[in-house]
Design an enzyme around this catalytic site. Sequence first.
Site, PDB file in Angstrom:
ATOM      1  N   LYS A  84       0.862  -1.187   0.000  1.00 13.13           N
ATOM      2  CA  LYS A  84       0.000   0.000   0.000  1.00 13.13           C
ATOM      3  C   LYS A  84       0.897   1.236   0.000  1.00 13.13           C
ATOM      4  O   LYS A  84       1.751   1.404   0.886  1.00 13.13           O
ATOM      5  CB  LYS A  84      -0.870  -0.026   1.259  1.00 13.13           C
ATOM      6  CG  LYS A  84      -2.299   0.425   1.037  1.00 13.13           C
ATOM      7  CD  LYS A  84      -3.129   0.077   2.263  1.00 13.13           C
ATOM      8  CE  LYS A  84      -4.487   0.738   2.220  1.00 13.13           C
ATOM      9  NZ  LYS A  84      -5.270   0.457   3.418  1.00 13.13           N
TER      10      LYS A  84
HETATM   11  O1  G3P Z   1      -8.000   1.180   5.172  1.00  9.37           O
HETATM   12  C1  G3P Z   1      -8.400   2.430   4.724  1.00  9.37           C
HETATM   13  C2  G3P Z   1      -9.805   2.828   5.102  1.00  9.37           C
HETATM   14  O2  G3P Z   1     -10.686   1.774   4.922  1.00  9.37           O
HETATM   15  C3  G3P Z   1      -9.926   3.539   6.396  1.00  9.37           C
HETATM   16  O3  G3P Z   1     -11.256   3.668   6.824  1.00  9.37           O
HETATM   17  O4  G3P Z   1     -12.911   4.243   8.554  1.00  9.37           O
HETATM   18  O5  G3P Z   1     -10.502   4.912   8.890  1.00  9.37           O
HETATM   19  O6  G3P Z   1     -11.920   6.060   7.202  1.00  9.37           O
HETATM   20  P1  G3P Z   1     -11.669   4.761   7.921  1.00  9.37           P
END
Ligand code: G3P
Length: 217
Positions: A84
């Site tokens: 990533k």
């Molecule tokens: O892994 C990246 C993403 O899914 C993060 O989600 O909930 O932290 O905005 P969030």
Amino acid sequence: MRFFLDTALLAEIEEAAALGVLDGVTTNPSLMAKAGVQDFDAHYKAIAALTPGPVSAEVISTTYADMLVEARHLHSLAPNIVVKIPFIPDGVKALRTLKEEGIPTNCTLIFSPLQALIAAKAGATYVSPFLGRLDDIGHEGIELIRQIRQIFDNYGFGTQILAASLRHPYHVLLCALEGADVATMPYSVLKQLFPHPLTEKGLAQFLADYQKLHARP
Ligand code: G3P
């Protein structure tokens, strides 16, 4: 549409895999911290052993040279590890080099369709547009998926759209309708996709009717 779990918790990955609908895993440094991970390498190996699908492991470096060193190391931990890379200029440069080296990448922190276009041009395997975080600031996150889908289809890019930052089942539905290739979600959201009151009511009725028929006189 493939389902990835957005977590670093091994127990959640095991449970989701047992349901038979898990296609991969995504992590990020925040999720690793939340899971209390100390030895990142060992943990990535453990996750990668729980699923044959792609497992996203994020670099911490922010320069081209350091990202390459870290990416090669992460990918050497297990063949299904996808590296990533954040969408910054050095990251975009790294995407191109990693593509040439045959290392799969997931370009993360995508918030505009043009960022996704650049990442695709650079050869990213996946782009991760963050829906929920756009909704959080008053934008319509799903519009981003729609526009990326159209751009990728217009030009025949093979880069896959990995919809991320999904917060509830309706996000998953919208992503499926808009043609996202993958939805990554917390385990809580995956579990919410299963129940429906009419399913439960219908099953209770079927079982009750069967019991009535077979009840001893
Ligand atoms: O892994 C990246 C993403 O899914 C993060 O989600 O909930 O932290 O905005 P969030």
